[in-house]
Design a protein around this motif. Structure first.
Motif, PDB file in Angstrom:
ATOM      1  N   TYR A  45       8.477 -10.036  -2.172  1.00 45.58           N
ATOM      2  CA  TYR A  45       7.963 -11.350  -1.800  1.00 45.58           C
ATOM      3  C   TYR A  45       8.610 -11.835  -0.507  1.00 45.58           C
ATOM      4  O   TYR A  45       9.714 -11.421  -0.142  1.00 45.58           O
ATOM      5  N   ARG A  46       7.920 -12.759   0.160  1.00 50.80           N
ATOM      6  CA  ARG A  46       8.473 -13.472   1.307  1.00 50.80           C
ATOM      7  C   ARG A  46       8.538 -14.949   0.965  1.00 50.80           C
ATOM      8  O   ARG A  46       7.538 -15.532   0.522  1.00 50.80           O
ATOM      9  N   ASP A  50       9.146 -18.447   2.831  1.00 55.17           N
ATOM     10  CA  ASP A  50       9.254 -19.101   4.131  1.00 55.17           C
ATOM     11  C   ASP A  50      10.159 -20.323   4.026  1.00 55.17           C
ATOM     12  O   ASP A  50      10.333 -20.897   2.943  1.00 55.17           O
ATOM     13  N   ALA A  89       6.848 -21.837   1.069  1.00 56.57           N
ATOM     14  CA  ALA A  89       5.695 -21.010   0.735  1.00 56.57           C
ATOM     15  C   ALA A  89       6.155 -19.625   0.289  1.00 56.57           C
ATOM     16  O   ALA A  89       7.003 -18.999   0.934  1.00 56.57           O
ATOM     17  N   THR A 145       4.938 -15.706  -0.744  1.00 56.91           N
ATOM     18  CA  THR A 145       3.848 -14.759  -0.529  1.00 56.91           C
ATOM     19  C   THR A 145       4.252 -13.392  -1.054  1.00 56.91           C
ATOM     20  O   THR A 145       5.357 -12.921  -0.763  1.00 56.91           O
ATOM     21  N   LEU A 169       4.207  -9.626  -0.633  1.00 56.48           N
ATOM     22  CA  LEU A 169       3.959  -8.682   0.455  1.00 56.48           C
ATOM     23  C   LEU A 169       3.592  -7.296  -0.062  1.00 56.48           C
ATOM     24  O   LEU A 169       2.770  -6.607   0.540  1.00 56.48           O
ATOM     25  N   THR A 195       4.263 -13.633  12.076  1.00 55.51           N
ATOM     26  CA  THR A 195       3.665 -14.059  10.817  1.00 55.51           C
ATOM     27  C   THR A 195       4.451 -13.609   9.582  1.00 55.51           C
ATOM     28  O   THR A 195       4.199 -14.107   8.480  1.00 55.51           O
ATOM     29  N   THR A 238       4.194 -10.614   8.272  1.00 54.05           N
ATOM     30  CA  THR A 238       3.299  -9.755   7.512  1.00 54.05           C
ATOM     31  C   THR A 238       3.576  -8.286   7.822  1.00 54.05           C
ATOM     32  O   THR A 238       4.161  -7.939   8.861  1.00 54.05           O
TER      33      THR A 238
END
Length: 299
Positions: free
Chosen positions: A134-135, A137, A141, A143, A145, A183, A185
């Motif tokens: 996971y990321r 931020d 947030a 996310t 990955l 980003t 990503t």
């Protein structure tokens, strides 16, 4: 290829020591003992370099990672939660990860060159495909990955921040993944280094772009040039070598953590920390960007 040997350091053995990181703000090494739920701090001194224990904070096990923050505290990964922990031990919850299995927990975590947190997971029963990366931020947030991972482990970035080195330990290899700094990503993924005598665990990258990988089960840290050629091997001693980082004011001392899990607990110095001076210089750790603007230059 250089053949090196690390020496044991003074702090007493833990059970599953992991996640060493050099905190340049305090000139101290941070690391965790996952099973004990402890964050340790130590200063470097002497020649050859040794670690002088400064403090320990005990939280709730499993405590899998600790990382500096821009606000002055640390991030701590406890179970399925990521907390900011102040110097007095006060916690602020930043995120709870959606772990799908009982017995799953956070595992290795690192901050990218722009101040974002990447944190992986593992299930204690190591069911294939049950973990993720996971990321988190700075704005909170979360996310996913990577999914379908088994043992999300070592993380580190090339000096320009454009390549993420990543270990899913169950695959017995470290991959190089294109990384978008703007980003956070992931892009194309390729095999970087493979192992037939142990599992890649924690890793770190030096200023020349060489990747230093702790090989769990092999009793070594192995370094590779950016093109994948072997650069060096560091003999540690205990088989369960868990992670490594460059430490000290010049970031020229490689500090290595080990574990004492299962039968390996009978090995001499299992669970201790080790150090050597390998003739390389590390990259400074970026703190989690919980205040102020994120770094804009890639490092």
């Amino acid at each position: 290829m250089d053949m090196l040997r690390a020496h044991v350091c003074a702090p007493p053995a833990g059970r599953l020591c992991e996640g060493p990181v050099w905190d340049s703000r305090t000139a101290e090494l941070l690391w965790v003992d996952i099973r004990a739920g402890q964050i340790h701090r130590a200063a470097l001194a002497g020649d050859p370099p040794d670690l002088v224990k400064q403090a320990t904070i005990t939280l709730d096990p499993p405590l899998s990672a600790v990382l500096p923050t821009a606000s002055g505290g640390v991030l701590a990964a406890l179970g399925d939660n990521i907390f900011r922990v102040a110097d007095d031990g006060t916690r602020t919850l930043l995120a709870t990860l959606p772990l799908p299995r009982a017995g799953a927990r956070l595992n290795d975590a690192k901050v990218d060159p722009r101040g974002r947190l990447l944190a992986g997971t593992v299930a204690e029963d190591r069911v294939a495909g049950s973990a993720a990366l996971y990321r988190l931020d700075p704005d909170g947030a979360l996310t996913a990955l990577l999914t379908g991972v088994t043992i999300s482990n070592g993380l580190g970035w090339s000096p320009d921040g454009r390549t993420l080195y990543y270990a899913d330990s169950a695959t017995f290899q470290v991959d190089a993944i294109d990384y978008d700094l703007e980003t956070g990503t992931l892009g194309a993924r390729r095999k970087f280094a493979a192992f037939d005598d142990g599992e890649p665990d924690g890793l770190t990258v030096d200023a020349d772009g060489c990747v230093w990988i702790a090989v769990w089960g092999a009793g070594e840290v192995r370094a590779f040039h950016p093109d994948g050629r072997p650069r060096a091997a560091v003999a540690v001693g205990p088989a369960q070598v868990s992670s490594c980082t460059f430490a000290g004011p010049g970031l020229d001392i490689l500090v290595i953590t080990t574990a004492a899990e299962g039968d390996a607990a009978r090995e001499p110095d299992a669970g201790r920390l080790f150090a050597c001076t390998p003739g390389a210089t590390g990259l400074p750790a970026t703190p989690f960007a919980d205040i102020g603007p994120a770094p804009a230059d890639g490092r």
